[in-house]
Structures are given as C-alpha cells and as structure tokens.
Design an enzyme around this catalytic site. Structure first.
Site, PDB file in Angstrom:
ATOM      1  N   LEU A 102       0.876  -1.138   0.038  1.00 30.40           N
ATOM      2  CA  LEU A 102      -0.037   0.143   0.041  1.00 30.40           C
ATOM      3  C   LEU A 102       0.905   1.208  -0.078  1.00 30.40           C
ATOM      4  CD1 LEU A 102      -2.669  -0.710   2.807  1.00 30.40           C
ATOM      5  CD2 LEU A 102      -2.769  -1.084   0.440  1.00 30.40           C
ATOM      6  N   ASP A 103       0.603   2.229  -0.806  1.00 33.99           N
ATOM      7  CA  ASP A 103       1.384   3.370  -0.683  1.00 33.99           C
ATOM      8  C   ASP A 103       1.440   4.042   0.679  1.00 33.99           C
ATOM      9  OD1 ASP A 103       1.347   3.501  -3.593  1.00 33.99           O
ATOM     10  OD2 ASP A 103      -0.168   4.790  -3.825  1.00 33.99           O
ATOM     11  N   LYS A 104       2.517   4.750   1.014  1.00 37.07           N
ATOM     12  CA  LYS A 104       2.581   5.246   2.444  1.00 37.07           C
ATOM     13  C   LYS A 104       1.212   6.059   2.780  1.00 37.07           C
ATOM     14  CE  LYS A 104       5.493   8.545   4.797  1.00 37.07           C
ATOM     15  NZ  LYS A 104       6.475   9.834   4.950  1.00 37.07           N
TER      16      LYS A 104
ATOM     17  N   ARG B 157      -5.121   5.762  -8.461  1.00 34.15           N
ATOM     18  CA  ARG B 157      -4.949   7.168  -8.406  1.00 34.15           C
ATOM     19  C   ARG B 157      -4.760   7.777  -9.897  1.00 34.15           C
ATOM     20  NH1 ARG B 157       0.224   7.238  -4.554  1.00 34.15           N
ATOM     21  NH2 ARG B 157       0.163   9.704  -5.097  1.00 34.15           N
TER      22      ARG B 157
END
Length: 305
Positions: free
Chosen positions: A145-147, A246
């Site tokens: 997962l992205d930060k 995104r």
C-alpha cells in the site's frame, strides 16, 4: 492544565497507552505538543514526533510545522507503550497464524523500507514482532500500500507462502475493495476505467489508450455517496498496478482528494483519500475463505455527506 493549554484543546482523555486531545484552535503541531506535555523537554517532544508516536485524526504525522485545525483529534502514544514489546506504531494486527499476518495500516506509515527510512515501516516492525518468538522468523512482502494509503494489508511468514500468494494472486484474492474520496460529483453511479499504464523516468504513472502500450489495468467503481464537492466511491481492482486507482480517478476527471501528484487541487482531509477497506482471499495453506475489513476513515464519510 494552564490557561494557555485550555485555549488549544478540550475534552482531553487518558487511555491506557495513549493521550488523546481535541484541538480547539488553529496552531502548529509541535507547539501544541509542547503545551500538551509541559513536563517534557523540547528534544523529547521532537523525538516523540519523529518516532511516529503522534497521530492526527487517522494518520501519523511527523512534521513539526503541521497545521492543526479546530475539531481535530491528536493522539500521543506514550513512551512506555511505544517501547513495550507488543506496541506497533501506525498499525494494528487484524489476524495472525503460522503462514500470514494481516494488518490495518494507518496513512503515513511506509509498507517497506526506502533509502531514507529503514525502520519506521510496517515490514520492519512485523519482522521485530515475529523474531521475539524465534530470532529465525521472517516476514515477506506480498503486496504493497502506498505510504499515504491506509487499510488492510497482508504479509507472508515464509518465502513459500509469499510465492504461492503472488503466483496465484488473481485466483486466490476474491475481493479487494478500496474506499476512494474523490473531488467533484461523480454523476455515473457505477462504471469502470480500462487503460494501459506506463511509468515515466520521474516515477509518474500515466495512462494510454493504445493497446499493449504498458500494463493493462482495469478499475471498477460504484458511488456510495456524493455532494457537489466530493464523492465517496467503492473501488474494486481487476488488476493491481502501481498507482492504478490514483491514475484512473484522474482519468475520470475526479482525482483522489489530497493527491497532488495526480491532479488533486484540494487537500480537504489533509491526507490521501484512499483506504483499503476489504481484503478477502483463500488461505494459502488451508484454502479457507478469509475476509478482513478496516473501517472507512470518518473524514471520508464527513466530506461526502
């Protein structure tokens, strides 16, 4: 509590392992913490921030000059709790057995190490967690997962289980649903975006409608609720490409809130509006169907009312 403190916060609570404050007026985070913990030195308070022991609403915040706004909740994990063997910062374990660990990750915590940050990551903390039982134990990354994305994430406890999950990901994963808070009113109740994704030399992922021009990506969405300014979507991934949601939200003309990299103009919730809320899969060893959920952050629900 001094009068100065009262101006900034109200409804302070002491929990077993943390201190919880409600912000009463606009101020910077470090100033707020210094007033909240008058018995601590400036350096001590700074190190509490740096170690990721402070969360604002539902995300870890380490910036000294982060602007606080009235109504926000600031939680400080106590030092003793932070150094306790069982304490995990910025995450909680939802499930653990001999093969896998499933966590709920907060926004602001890295999944894995970067050149700049090696220790304050989900992977490093879980590695320390399993090595308390046996120094030979290890943790393996299955997906990321992205930060700045919060929610459900799974790790494997052996190379064999990691390979099995990654090699059979499409067959084994039955549901992977994200909550996405996006800008503007999405008028089409449900639909999907299909394109080919490529990554530039500056690590920006972009979409192409030219067949086979990159990795094929398909994202399905359904509107949960919306107003003129924001829409809350349930998003399901048919493919799991880097930054897929995104980029596809930007393609739709409704970028994810707070996602400046992919077209967002507003940062109304002061974090990225993306949360992994459901992960359901067949257990790699037993074959049993498991389902894990992480509650949608309150800020997503408030903004999309």
């Amino acid at each position: 509590m001094s009068k100065g403190n009262k101006q900034h916060r109200t409804g302070d609570k002491k929990l077993a392992n943390s201190l919880v404050y409600t912000v009463k007026e606009r101020t910077e985070l470090l100033s707020f913490l210094l007033e909240s913990m008058p018995n601590r030195s400036r350096n001590s308070v700074k190190s509490i921030l740096t170690r990721g022991q402070v969360t604002v609403n539902d995300h870890i915040e380490t910036k000294h000059n982060y602007t606080l706004h009235p109504g926000q909740t600031v939680t400080i994990l106590k030092n003793k709790a932070a150094v306790k063997e069982s304490a995990l910062i910025g995450m909680s374990i939802l499930y653990e057995d001999d093969d896998i660990i499933v966590i709920n990750k907060e926004a602001g915590l890295l999944s894995i190490a970067t050149e700049k940050e090696k220790r304050q990551t989900a992977h490093h903390q879980l590695m320390e967690h399993v090595r308390r039982e046996d120094p030979q134990n290890r943790i393996f990354v299955v997906h990321r997962l992205d930060k700045d994305t919060s929610g459900v994430m799974m790790f494997a406890k052996s190379e064999h289980v990691k390979r099995k999950l990654q090699d059979n990901w499409k067959e084994m994963v039955k549901e992977r649903t994200y909550a996405a808070l996006v800008e503007g009113k999405v008028t089409k109740e449900k639909g999907y975006v299909s394109s080919w994704l490529r990554e530039s030399s500056t690590h920006l992922v972009y979409s192409s409608q030219t067949k086979n021009d990159g990795q094929h990506a398909i994202t399905h969405y359904k509107v949960v609720r919306s107003n003129e300014d924001f829409s809350l979507l349930d998003v399901q991934l048919e493919t799991g490409r880097k930054n897929q949601i995104r980029v596809h939200m930007q393609d739709m003309g409704h970028p994810v809130v707070g996602d400046k990299k992919y077209g967002s103009k507003k940062n109304a919730i002061r974090r990225l509006g993306l949360h992994a809320k459901v992960l359901s899969f067949n257990h790699p060893t037993t074959g049993q169907l498991l389902l894990f959920k992480a509650d949608v952050p309150k800020s997503f629900l408030t903004k999309s009312k």
